[in-house]
Every structure is written in structure tokens, then in C-alpha cells.
Design a protein around this motif. Structure first.
Motif: not given
Length: 313
Positions: A182-184, A262-272
Motif C-alpha cells: 500500500x502506497x500512501x 489511476x495513480x497514487x502521488x506520494x508525499x515527495x510528488x512521485x506518481x505510482x
């Protein structure tokens, strides 16, 4: 005036969503001056295609019926022009582990994961397998069917005790379950449509904030269950990175005319990368229509332009 046959319904778990999407597409095409008819998929479809000879077919089918490439293989066999991805592209996108592998090879980050067939899960013993998975990926985890859409069978697992039931839920929708770390971060959807020159354009990202914390089936299709922000509340750099990642996915998976990533963008701004959809939803709560509105594009004109592209491709 183009005659467009919109295919909606089918026999998948997402039938109701497909019917709603089909009606919305047909209504928009009607406003653009097209003659649009919605039709279900059944044994009489081939005769309809032969007798009515539509200029273009627009499959707005969700689940295996519309997204595994088989129907589009039939349309190509009949020489029927249609909106959306080709059969091979659909198959690559429909199989989430395969899509993840291709996207990762292209340089887009995707969460570490394990794809487990139901047979392997049983033969090796569920307890030992799940212990190994947790030991390797850690917690929390996202568990979902390897093929499917609309978040059916999706579970966010925050403790090892929750994992067995999550596997059961995933296997209810298919023989292979995908377990991912899971990526927050900020969950976004980037929709893509081709312009009049056939060049894919990333629309403004839609940020998804479900009340329950999980973008489940109910959260997707029940008005008021999810809050959306368009454009997403991302920094300019993170927004650009998300758009770039989505366009890479579009190219790698061979999409055509339109799609959603569909993506998750983490706190650093990196898209997953999470998954892609070659037949995105078009309902009143779907993400592509929201993105069109945010971009200042009218659905009727955009859909009619895609029909013209399908006629010329």
C-alpha cells in the motif's frame, strides 16, 4: 449525421454501471448531432451489426465482456469501426500484473506486489503463503482481483489477521489475486483523450477523497460518498509528473482514442501506477467526464470528435 451504436450492459458484475455509462454517451452524442442508439450485448448483436451497419460502434462495456479484447476481436473480424483500444491493448490492460510489469519496464513506479492464483494459494497452504507475503511486502497491503474493475473485490489490509478474508473477497471475482504494498498519498485519476491530430492529451487530474477512506464500488457510484477535486490539489511539479506518467502508460499499453490511468502521488510528488482502464466509466460520477469539464471541454463535442477519429482510423 453519424450512426453510432453504443454497446452497454453485458453480463459482468459491472452491468449497471455500463448501462449508465452507455446512456450518458448516447445522450452526449445526440446533442452533437449523431444518431446514437444504446444496445445490449446478446446473441442478436451480430445480426444488428449486419442489418443496421452503424458507422461506428462505441463499446461502453465494463468487466470482462468489454475489456478483455474478445468483443473487439469480433468487431475487427466483421470490419466494424469502433471507439477505443484495439484487442491486444485491452488484453494487456485487463491483466493488472502484466500491465504493471510493462509499465515498470517503461520507468513508471508501481507498488511491489505478488500475483497468486487460487490453485497455488490452496496447494502451498494459505497460512505459509500469507506469512511469506507479509514478511516480504509488509503492511498495509492492497488486495484485489488481478482482472476486473470498479474496485470490486478490493480490500485494504492493515493487519495480518485481515488478509485471509481479503483473499476470499478477491477470489470471489477471479482466480488470481493481486497483493500490493500500500502506497500512501493522494489518489488521482488522469484521463486521456486524443485531439483532432490523434495526439493523446492528459486532462486535469481528478483527486479522489472517499468518505470511507477507500475508493470502493459504492464510493465510486453513489453520489455524495466521495469528494472530488479537479484539478487535483497537487504542486505544479507533481501534477506534471502525474500527467507524464499517465501518457507513458497510454503509450506502453497501446491505448487508442481515450483511457484513464489511476495513480497514487506520494508525499515527495512521485506518481505510482495502480492500474489503467481502456474503457473508462462515463456515468454522472465518473472521472473522465469530470476531467473534461475541468479542461473546459464539452462532452458532446469531444465524444463526437472521437467518433470521427474512429471512422478515419
Amino acid at each position: 449525421m453519424s450512426h453510432v451504436l453504443v454497446l452497454a450492459g453485458g453480463l459482468s458484475h459491472e452491468r449497471d454501471v455500463s448501462l449508465r455509462s452507455g446512456r450518458r454517451v448516447a445522450e452526449a452524442l445526440g446533442r452533437a448531432g449523431c444518431e446514437a442508439q444504446v444496445r445490449d450485448v446478446d446473441s442478436g448483436l451480430l445480426e444488428t451489426l449486419r442489418s443496421q451497419a452503424p458507422d461506428v460502434v462505441w463499446p461502453v462495456l465494463h468487466g470482462a465482456t468489454g475489456e478483455d479484447g474478445a468483443l473487439r476481436d469480433v468487431l475487427e473480424t466483421l470490419g466494424v469501426r469502433y471507439v477505443g483500444a484495439r484487442p491486444a491493448s485491452c488484453r494487456l490492460t485487463w491483466d493488472k500484473p502484466v500491465a504493471k510489469a510493462l509499465v515498470e519496464q517503461a520507468g513508471v513506479a508501481t507498488p511491489a506486489g505478488v500475483a497468486l492464483s487460487h490453485a497455488t494459494f490452496r496447494e502451498l497452504g494459505s497460512t505459509g503463503v500469507l506469512d511469506a507475503v507479509v514478511g516480504s511486502l509488509g503492511l498495509p497491503l492492497a488486495v484485489k482481483p488481478a482482472r476486473g474493475g470498479s474496485a470490486l473485490g478490493l480490500t485494504i489490509v492493515r493487519s495480518a489477521a485481515e488478509l485471509p478474508s481479503a483473499m476470499v473477497a478477491a477470489y470471489a471475482y477471479g482466480d488470481i489475486a493481486l497483493i500490493e504494498r500500500y502506497v500512501s498519498g493522494t489518489e488521482v485519476a488522469v484521463s486521456i483523450v486524443e485531439d483532432h491530430d490523434g495526439l493523446p492529451q492528459a486532462l486535469p487530474a481528478v483527486e479522489i477523497v472517499p468518505d470511507s477512506g477507500v475508493y470502493s464500488y459504492d464510493a465510486r457510484y453513489t453520489a455524495g460518498e466521495t469528494e472530488f477535486f479537479t484539478p487535483a490539489r497537487l504542486s505544479p511539479e507533481a501534477s506534471a509528473a502525474a500527467s507524464e506518467a499517465a501518457l507513458i502508460v497510454y503509450a506502453v499499453l497501446g491505448h487508442r482514442h481515450l483511457s484513464r490511468v489511476d495513480l497514487i502521488v506520494d508525499e515527495s510528488g512521485k506518481p505510482w501506477f495502480l492500474e489503467a482502464n481502456s474503457s473508462p466509466g462515463m456515468t454522472e460520477t465518473s472521472l473522465l467526464p469530470m476531467a473534461l469539464e475541468a479542461a473546459g471541454l464539452e462532452a458532446a463535442a469531444t465524444y463526437a470528435a472521437l467518433v470521427r477519429r474512429a471512422q478515419s482510423d
